[in-house]
Design an enzyme around this catalytic site. Structure first.
Site, short mmCIF file in Angstrom:
data_model
loop_
_atom_site.label_atom_id
_atom_site.label_comp_id
_atom_site.label_asym_id
_atom_site.label_seq_id
_atom_site.Cartn_x
_atom_site.Cartn_y
_atom_site.Cartn_z
N CYS A 24 0.80 -1.23 0.00
CA CYS A 24 0.00 0.00 0.00
C CYS A 24 0.83 1.28 0.00
O CYS A 24 0.82 2.03 -0.97
CB CYS A 24 -0.92 0.00 1.22
SG CYS A 24 -2.07 -1.38 1.21
N1 LIG Z 1 -2.72 -5.80 2.24
C1 LIG Z 1 -3.21 -4.80 2.94
O1 LIG Z 1 -2.87 -4.64 4.11
C2 LIG Z 1 -4.18 -3.81 2.33
C3 LIG Z 1 -4.79 -2.87 3.17
C4 LIG Z 1 -5.72 -1.97 2.62
C5 LIG Z 1 -6.00 -2.01 1.26
N2 LIG Z 1 -5.38 -2.93 0.44
C6 LIG Z 1 -5.74 -2.93 -0.96
O2 LIG Z 1 -6.60 -4.06 -1.19
C7 LIG Z 1 -6.37 -4.59 -2.50
C8 LIG Z 1 -6.01 -6.07 -2.41
O3 LIG Z 1 -4.79 -6.19 -1.70
P1 LIG Z 1 -4.31 -7.54 -1.04
O4 LIG Z 1 -3.17 -7.20 -0.15
O5 LIG Z 1 -5.46 -8.31 -0.48
O6 LIG Z 1 -3.77 -8.32 -2.34
P2 LIG Z 1 -3.43 -9.88 -2.45
O7 LIG Z 1 -2.46 -9.99 -3.56
O8 LIG Z 1 -3.09 -10.42 -1.10
O9 LIG Z 1 -4.81 -10.53 -2.86
C9 LIG Z 1 -5.42 -10.27 -4.07
C10 LIG Z 1 -6.08 -11.54 -4.56
O10 LIG Z 1 -6.76 -11.23 -5.78
C11 LIG Z 1 -6.58 -12.31 -6.66
N3 LIG Z 1 -6.83 -11.84 -8.02
C12 LIG Z 1 -6.01 -11.16 -8.85
N4 LIG Z 1 -6.63 -10.90 -10.01
C13 LIG Z 1 -7.87 -11.42 -9.91
C14 LIG Z 1 -8.97 -11.49 -10.78
N5 LIG Z 1 -8.93 -10.93 -11.99
N6 LIG Z 1 -10.07 -12.11 -10.35
C15 LIG Z 1 -10.12 -12.68 -9.13
N7 LIG Z 1 -9.10 -12.65 -8.26
C16 LIG Z 1 -7.99 -12.03 -8.64
C17 LIG Z 1 -5.17 -12.79 -6.41
O11 LIG Z 1 -4.99 -14.12 -6.84
C18 LIG Z 1 -5.09 -12.65 -4.89
O12 LIG Z 1 -5.48 -13.83 -4.22
C19 LIG Z 1 -5.27 -3.72 -3.11
O13 LIG Z 1 -5.87 -2.70 -3.86
C20 LIG Z 1 -4.57 -3.13 -1.91
O14 LIG Z 1 -3.96 -1.90 -2.21
C21 LIG Z 1 -4.49 -3.83 0.96
#
Ligand SMILES: NC(=O)c1ccc[n+]([C@@H]2O[C@H](COP(=O)([O-])OP(=O)(O)OC[C@H]3O[C@@H](n4cnc5c(N)ncnc54)[C@H](O)[C@@H]3O)[C@@H](O)[C@H]2O)c1
Length: 447
Positions: free
Chosen positions: A280
């Site tokens: 992030c």
């Molecule tokens: N990790 C954090 O602490 C956090 C906190 C707040 C916001 N975010 C935001 O949340 C969002 C997700 O982050 P995350 O850390 O969970 O990512 P992540 O990589 O852990 O998880 C994302 C998931 O989405 C899946 N994916 C990718 N493309 C896809 C598609 N086309 N269809 C279905 N699934 C798909 C991936 O396989 C993965 O399992 C991002 O925008 C991030 O900036 C993350």
């Protein structure tokens, strides 16, 4: 902020929220999506989880977790009575009443927003959408994404937005491994651009979260999340810069922050470190910088903070090199033990971790390296490419005896810092993790 609106689809959606009889779909079962699924199931909603990563689906269906701070027992509990069903088959989208999109939003090679996953997800939903569903984008992104990117794709379903299909944006504030908050107790910002979507979103998330924070539009909700992350990024850059000045002035920045934070108002403590990591803070601000260019606007704070934070791994390496050469140990023969690969304490997430950058920089200098992280042990190379040095599975006494210095880059609670300081010849501590160790202070260099 809700306006009184009514329609057949909205009324039946609201009724299903009331009776907890709706099925909540989550697309993207990662660090954000999986805890959200846990929350939904705990409240009695049936959850359909979608991911394109079949290995995650197989693990979840088998009751196995793949996220360090979520035990498999939690997944097994969610799987009871099929309260959570995970699939990569998007035809199941039709069975969900809500679809929360939690897919990655990285930067591309040119450090521009890469919305491929968001676009692909929206496209995967289109053939299976039906009247009465609510789609919520949760991924962090620039203001305008829901309206300009997601809505036009969803409209291809032929459904009328705000009458048949409801669409909104609600940013995630998940803070992995933070014991002070659960997903439910973190207030949830929600925004939509038409009255019916707003009503549906506020009703559903009002039933899920202790507090919702309605804002006037998707754009306002998107911008609020970016503001939060820029605030962190800029303030971390500020203390990182002041750390470098303090080092030059012979002052201890941590002592100074501890003193400043006793001010009961107008000051929030941020801490320096070896650089920014995670999915992030190093990334999201640049989503806004990119969008700002469309408005002939230059986001100077973001650029400057990026510059300072990006430089921090180089500063840590310079400090290591200086210290060892003052001991007569050149980098060509120096042996270093690096502790911590994850970007922050007590998690297994190494995305954008400064530790990985630092390992590579140290290897370029010729150091012989070994590294250890109890949270990612055993699979870091597999996930993040081959790292220079030897990945250790445990910290034996011999490891310390055979290295010239220990470099602490992540302050996991699992480390025995007293032992680390006692056995190390020198400790170079980039996190002030050894602050409570009183013995052998002369061995500790703050970096
Ligand atoms: N990790 C954090 O602490 C956090 C906190 C707040 C916001 N975010 C935001 O949340 C969002 C997700 O982050 P995350 O850390 O969970 O990512 P992540 O990589 O852990 O998880 C994302 C998931 O989405 C899946 N994916 C990718 N493309 C896809 C598609 N086309 N269809 C279905 N699934 C798909 C991936 O396989 C993965 O399992 C991002 O925008 C991030 O900036 C993350």
């Amino acid at each position: 902020m809700s306006t009184r609106v009514s329609s057949f689809h909205l009324d039946s959606f609201l009724q299903n929220v009331e009776t907890r009889s709706l099925t909540a779909g989550i697309v993207g079962l990662g660090y954000v999506g999986l805890p959200l699924a846990q929350l939904f199931t705990s409240l009695g909603f049936k959850v359909l989880g979608f991911d394109i990563d079949q290995s995650k689906i197989t693990k979840l269906m088998g009751g196995e977790s793949y996220i360090g701070h979520i035990p498999s027992s939690v997944i097994q509990n969610m799987r009871k009575d099929d309260r959570l069903v995970a699939t990569s088959d998007f035809s199941w989208v039709a069975r969900a009443d809500v679809l929360s999109i939690c897919v990655p939003t990285p930067l591309d090679k040119a450090r521009q927003p890469d919305l491929t996953a968001v676009r692909k997800t929206a496209e995967s939903l289109v053939p299976h959408l039906r009247p009465g569903q609510l789609v919520i984008l949760e991924s962090t992104t620039y203001p305008g994404t829901t309206t300009e990117i997601v809505l036009p794709i969803l409209e291809k379903s032929g459904l009328k937005i705000g009458e048949e299909l409801f669409v909104g944006y609600s940013p995630e504030r998940e803070d992995p491994a933070n014991p002070n908050f659960t997903a439910r107790t973190i207030p949830k910002v929600v925004g939509a651009n038409d009255p019916a979507s707003r009503r549906a979103l506020e009703a559903f998330y009002g039933a899920v979260f202790d507090q919702i924070v309605p804002v006037s539009s998707c754009e306002a909700a998107e911008m609020s999340k970016i503001l939060e992350n820029i605030y962190r990024c800029v303030n971390i850059a500020l203390v990182n810069e002041l750390k470098l000045l303090c080092q030059r002035m012979g002052l201890n920045i941590w002592e100074i922050i501890d003193a400043a934070k006793t001010k009961p108002f107008g000051f929030q403590a941020f801490y320096p470190g070896p650089g920014l990591g995670g999915h992030c803070i190093p990334i999201d601000p640049f989503y806004l910088s990119w969008k700002a260019r469309e408005y002939d606007f230059s986001t100077r704070f973001i650029e400057l903070a990026g510059e300072v934070n990006t430089n921090m791994p180089y500063e840590v390496v310079a400090r290591v090199v200086d210290h060892l050469s003052s001991q007569g140990i050149p980098s060509s023969t120096g042996r270093l033990l690096v502790l911590g690969l994850a970007y922050k304490k007590n998690v297994d997430d190494c995305r954008e971790s400064p530790s990985i950058k630092i390992l590579k920089l140290l290897a370029d200098r010729g150091f012989t390296l070994s590294y250890f992280d109890p949270h990612v042990s055993g699979y870091v190379s597999h996930r993040y490419g081959r790292l220079p040095g030897i990945e250790l599975r445990e910290l034996t006494d011999d490891v310390f005896a055979n290295t010239d210095a220990t470099l602490i880059l992540t302050d996991h609670d699992a480390y025995d810092y007293e032992r680390i300081v006692r056995l190390s010849k020198t400790v170079i501590d980039a996190r002030n993790a050894t602050r409570n160790i009183s013995a052998d202070r002369d061995k500790i260099i703050l970096a």
